[in-house]
Write a protein that holds these residues in place. Structure first.
Motif, PDB file in Angstrom:
ATOM      1  N   GLN A 194       1.513   5.770  -3.144  1.00  0.00           N
ATOM      2  CA  GLN A 194       2.447   5.831  -4.265  1.00  0.00           C
ATOM      3  C   GLN A 194       2.570   7.239  -4.862  1.00  0.00           C
ATOM      4  O   GLN A 194       3.220   7.428  -5.888  1.00  0.00           O
ATOM      5  N   ASN A 219      -7.665   6.101  -5.165  1.00  0.00           N
ATOM      6  CA  ASN A 219      -6.908   5.641  -6.330  1.00  0.00           C
ATOM      7  C   ASN A 219      -7.350   6.347  -7.611  1.00  0.00           C
ATOM      8  O   ASN A 219      -7.099   5.874  -8.706  1.00  0.00           O
ATOM      9  N   GLY A 258      -3.800   6.242 -10.506  1.00  0.00           N
ATOM     10  CA  GLY A 258      -3.616   4.935  -9.884  1.00  0.00           C
ATOM     11  C   GLY A 258      -2.565   4.910  -8.792  1.00  0.00           C
ATOM     12  O   GLY A 258      -1.854   3.909  -8.648  1.00  0.00           O
ATOM     13  N   GLN A 259      -2.472   5.985  -8.009  1.00  0.00           N
ATOM     14  CA  GLN A 259      -1.389   6.091  -7.026  1.00  0.00           C
ATOM     15  C   GLN A 259      -1.696   5.415  -5.688  1.00  0.00           C
ATOM     16  O   GLN A 259      -0.910   5.509  -4.756  1.00  0.00           O
ATOM     17  N   GLU A 260      -2.835   4.743  -5.611  1.00  0.00           N
ATOM     18  CA  GLU A 260      -3.131   3.900  -4.441  1.00  0.00           C
ATOM     19  C   GLU A 260      -3.604   2.534  -4.931  1.00  0.00           C
ATOM     20  O   GLU A 260      -4.768   2.174  -4.822  1.00  0.00           O
ATOM     21  N   PRO A 261      -2.657   1.757  -5.513  1.00  0.00           N
ATOM     22  CA  PRO A 261      -3.020   0.469  -6.100  1.00  0.00           C
ATOM     23  C   PRO A 261      -3.161  -0.657  -5.080  1.00  0.00           C
ATOM     24  O   PRO A 261      -3.688  -1.716  -5.398  1.00  0.00           O
ATOM     25  N   GLU A 262      -2.693  -0.436  -3.865  1.00  0.00           N
ATOM     26  CA  GLU A 262      -2.671  -1.476  -2.841  1.00  0.00           C
ATOM     27  C   GLU A 262      -4.075  -1.849  -2.374  1.00  0.00           C
ATOM     28  O   GLU A 262      -4.999  -1.036  -2.434  1.00  0.00           O
ATOM     29  N   SER A 263      -4.212  -3.051  -1.857  1.00  0.00           N
ATOM     30  CA  SER A 263      -5.453  -3.445  -1.186  1.00  0.00           C
ATOM     31  C   SER A 263      -5.565  -2.593   0.079  1.00  0.00           C
ATOM     32  O   SER A 263      -4.586  -1.983   0.526  1.00  0.00           O
ATOM     33  N   LYS A 310     -10.302   2.443   0.816  1.00  0.00           N
ATOM     34  CA  LYS A 310     -10.213   3.286  -0.377  1.00  0.00           C
ATOM     35  C   LYS A 310     -11.592   3.796  -0.771  1.00  0.00           C
ATOM     36  O   LYS A 310     -12.577   3.056  -0.717  1.00  0.00           O
TER      37      LYS A 310
END
Length: 159
Positions: A36, A66, A70-75, A96
């Motif tokens: 993201q 992340n 919070g630019q990697e909120p995905e699982s 992550k």
């Protein structure tokens, strides 16, 4: 020092451990990523480097993080799918991790210790890049805004 890199491990997106020993003899470009992030289009450039040089011994390793707004909120699974579908990523990705603070992943602890940044060793943002030689020696660090294509000449000299 050169063998220390190969003693490190990281988990793939499914949680399976991967030893850096697997990459012995390859030049390794390690990047902290985020799907993201405004710099996420660099995934395409990283994939282009990987495709162009993988037969000459380059491997790109993506470590999602992340810790930056919070630019990697995905699982982990969704992040992997997003990288494949949206950016065509075929290079190895990991689960992550944290790149700063007490939870810093050992791979990044090792890299930051050997290759400090402009204002110290702390990672400032997503898409910080580290190049490790085929014998496990950290060679170079690039900041987030350096595009993958700008690193091509340096990488070529170390293949």
């Amino acid at each position: 020092m050169s063998n220390e890199f190969y003693e490190l491990r990281a988990n793939d997106p499914q949680g399976r451990p991967v030893s850096m020993e697997r990459f012995r003899g390859k030049t390794v470009l390690i990047v902290n990523t985020a799907t993201q992030c405004g710099l996420a289009p660099q995934f395409r450039g990283l994939e282009e480097l990987y495709e162009r040089y993988k037969d000459r011994g380059l491997v790109v390793l993506g470590f999602p993080c992340n810790q930056f707004r919070g630019q990697e909120p995905e699982s982990n699974e969704m992040m992997e799918e997003t990288c494949k579908v949206n950016f065509g990523v075929s290079f190895p990705l990991f689960e992550k991790i944290e790149v700063n603070g007490p939870g810093t992943h050992p791979v990044f602890r090792f890299l930051k210790k050997r290759l400090g940044g402009f204002l110290g060793s702390r990672i400032k943002w997503n898409f910080t890049k580290f190049l490790v030689s085929a014998d496990g020696k950290p060679l170079r660090r690039w900041g987030p805004v350096v595009k993958p294509e700008a690193m091509r000449g340096y990488i070529e000299r170390h293949l």
